[in-house]
Design a protein around this motif. Sequence first.
Motif, PDB file in Angstrom:
ATOM      1  N   GLN A   1     -10.239 -21.692  22.229  1.00  0.00           N
ATOM      2  CA  GLN A   1      -9.161 -22.668  22.429  1.00  0.00           C
ATOM      3  C   GLN A   1      -8.230 -22.170  23.527  1.00  0.00           C
ATOM      4  O   GLN A   1      -7.907 -20.984  23.596  1.00  0.00           O
ATOM      5  N   TRP A   2      -7.815 -23.082  24.398  1.00  0.00           N
ATOM      6  CA  TRP A   2      -6.787 -22.772  25.394  1.00  0.00           C
ATOM      7  C   TRP A   2      -5.638 -23.752  25.225  1.00  0.00           C
ATOM      8  O   TRP A   2      -5.740 -24.906  25.595  1.00  0.00           O
ATOM      9  N   SER A   3      -4.585 -23.274  24.629  1.00  0.00           N
ATOM     10  CA  SER A   3      -3.349 -24.063  24.511  1.00  0.00           C
ATOM     11  C   SER A   3      -2.432 -23.608  25.637  1.00  0.00           C
ATOM     12  O   SER A   3      -1.842 -22.520  25.567  1.00  0.00           O
ATOM     13  N   ARG A   4      -2.333 -24.406  26.671  1.00  0.00           N
ATOM     14  CA  ARG A   4      -1.609 -23.992  27.870  1.00  0.00           C
ATOM     15  C   ARG A   4      -0.159 -23.663  27.547  1.00  0.00           C
ATOM     16  O   ARG A   4       0.477 -24.311  26.723  1.00  0.00           O
ATOM     17  N   GLN A   5       0.312 -22.636  28.238  1.00  0.00           N
ATOM     18  CA  GLN A   5       1.666 -22.110  28.032  1.00  0.00           C
ATOM     19  C   GLN A   5       1.872 -21.556  26.627  1.00  0.00           C
ATOM     20  O   GLN A   5       3.011 -21.386  26.193  1.00  0.00           O
ATOM     21  N   ASP A   6       0.776 -21.287  25.914  1.00  0.00           N
ATOM     22  CA  ASP A   6       0.906 -20.728  24.567  1.00  0.00           C
ATOM     23  C   ASP A   6      -0.108 -19.609  24.359  1.00  0.00           C
ATOM     24  O   ASP A   6       0.208 -18.445  24.587  1.00  0.00           O
ATOM     25  N   VAL A   7      -1.326 -19.954  23.958  1.00  0.00           N
ATOM     26  CA  VAL A   7      -2.286 -18.917  23.599  1.00  0.00           C
ATOM     27  C   VAL A   7      -3.686 -19.310  24.063  1.00  0.00           C
ATOM     28  O   VAL A   7      -4.048 -20.499  24.080  1.00  0.00           O
ATOM     29  N   ILE A   8      -4.458 -18.304  24.461  1.00  0.00           N
ATOM     30  CA  ILE A   8      -5.877 -18.478  24.740  1.00  0.00           C
ATOM     31  C   ILE A   8      -6.626 -17.704  23.664  1.00  0.00           C
ATOM     32  O   ILE A   8      -6.499 -16.483  23.563  1.00  0.00           O
ATOM     33  N   LYS A   9      -7.398 -18.413  22.853  1.00  0.00           N
ATOM     34  CA  LYS A   9      -8.142 -17.795  21.760  1.00  0.00           C
ATOM     35  C   LYS A   9      -9.601 -17.640  22.159  1.00  0.00           C
ATOM     36  O   LYS A   9     -10.238 -18.588  22.633  1.00  0.00           O
ATOM     37  N   LEU A  10     -10.122 -16.445  21.946  1.00  0.00           N
ATOM     38  CA  LEU A  10     -11.493 -16.127  22.287  1.00  0.00           C
ATOM     39  C   LEU A  10     -12.205 -15.573  21.063  1.00  0.00           C
ATOM     40  O   LEU A  10     -11.582 -14.949  20.196  1.00  0.00           O
TER      41      LEU A  10
END
Length: 522
Positions: A212-221
């Motif tokens: 998931q890439w929630s811009r200006q928040d978190v990138i989950k890998l």
Amino acid sequence: MISKRRALVAGAAAAMLMLSACSSGNSTDSASAGGPSGDPVSGGTGLIIEQAEPRSLDPALISNSWANSPVLGNALYGTLMIDNPETGDIDFKLAQDFSSTDAGKTFTLTLRDGVQFSDGSPFNAAAVKFGWDHIKDRATASPDIPQASLIDSSRVLDDRTLEVTLVEPVPNFANAILQTSMNWIASPASLQAGQQAIDSNPIGAGPFTLEQWSRQDVIKLTRNDKYYDAPRPYLDKLEIRAIGDADQRYNTLVSGGADLTLEGNWSNIDKAKNAGLQNAVVPTGGGTTLVLNSTKAPFDDARARKAFALALDLDGINNAVYDGTAKLPHTLFDESSPFYQDIPLADEDRAEAQRLLDELAAEGKPLNFTMSLYPSGKALGEAIQTQLSTLNNIKVNVRTIDFAQVGQILGQMDYDVITNAVVFGDPEPRLWFGLHGASAGNYSGVKDAQMDAALDEARVSQDEAERTAAYEVVQQRLVELNPVIFYVRSAPGVIANGNVGGIQQYGMGSVLPEMLWIQAHD
């Protein structure tokens, strides 16, 4: 044979790669920051802070340096090769070999056998060629066009072999790969699908895949089970956040909101050392600069550049911006470098600065300019304005720019003064990029025949004495021309809590996520 860079960095590395007071270092690969003892532990989620969020997950648009998003690039795409900052030796990962038999004009890249992209498609030489051509394409607008443009042509010999011919010999071309996005190869199909597709579903051969890439928040890998180097990665997941503010980065780490943060602020590194946190800095030459645009007024006049350089008190800037903790670049090369010469870059001389300013004003050209700084550069701007306010016939303005604007601003040379960096371990190829008149990365626009000739000679020579003599000329011309002002040694750093194991840096402070593991608290 001893690596050409070994003498440059070995002594500095011993001083700069600091172990935490309560842990033992157990890695000799690349830069070791120490960590928990014992074997790596599998599982868990690593909470990572980087300094900038990328504008896209296209690897060509992710910068591979400590000040940007290198952990993300390494996680999604893996690495062709890395270096060891303590020795300068090259270690291979997705690549198996990269060598030249004609003094750096032609290289052969051999890939590791059996590697797959995360979607199961083959990781092959055609994919590397496509990726490097993609970076080289000006329509891509990659920040690494200068390095990719060193390639004149490339030819796929078989699935695992790519032959690369350079425009001119560059014996140290491997550095241009591992220090940039050229180290990251995406599936050609995912690149051809367009930016929206790769931002939502990037396909690489790295240790992690996008959840998931929630811009200006978190990138989950999440862990890539197809990664070639089992049992790595050790972590099941990564959560990456971008925090540009130095105080917020440090406070987030010590409050438990992160396990590890990439760091470039000397004050934070000093605080981490005093607090017993893990911390390490890749030793470099050059440093962070004020780039003076010599293609237009006022800095097309060498006297204006000289006056600005002589007026600055670097120790005062250090105290104001870094609480006196920073390492200052009084010379282009660190004293541990085989290319070191005791040639001061810019010694403060306010009397001479004032004389030059008065001379310019008498000709109707009082020095008036604007510095383009990132939000994190507020203290720098204020320190410089304060210092220069005591001189006559000079006015300094400051405009704040966003990271997202910098590519366009640099490309159009829309600035009087802007912060940038000319940072290197071995000087090539980065020093050439930053200073040569024919380089697209020469953001000062300076063109000097003597310096260009010396940079060319140092780039192609494999003789240390010849390179030393050439770099002496470069340093002398820098002192004369002042196209950039080096005001602080860069700090390609990392700090982490004591339970984080496997911290390994390469290149310009890039951290390998597949090596990280977290020891559970008792």
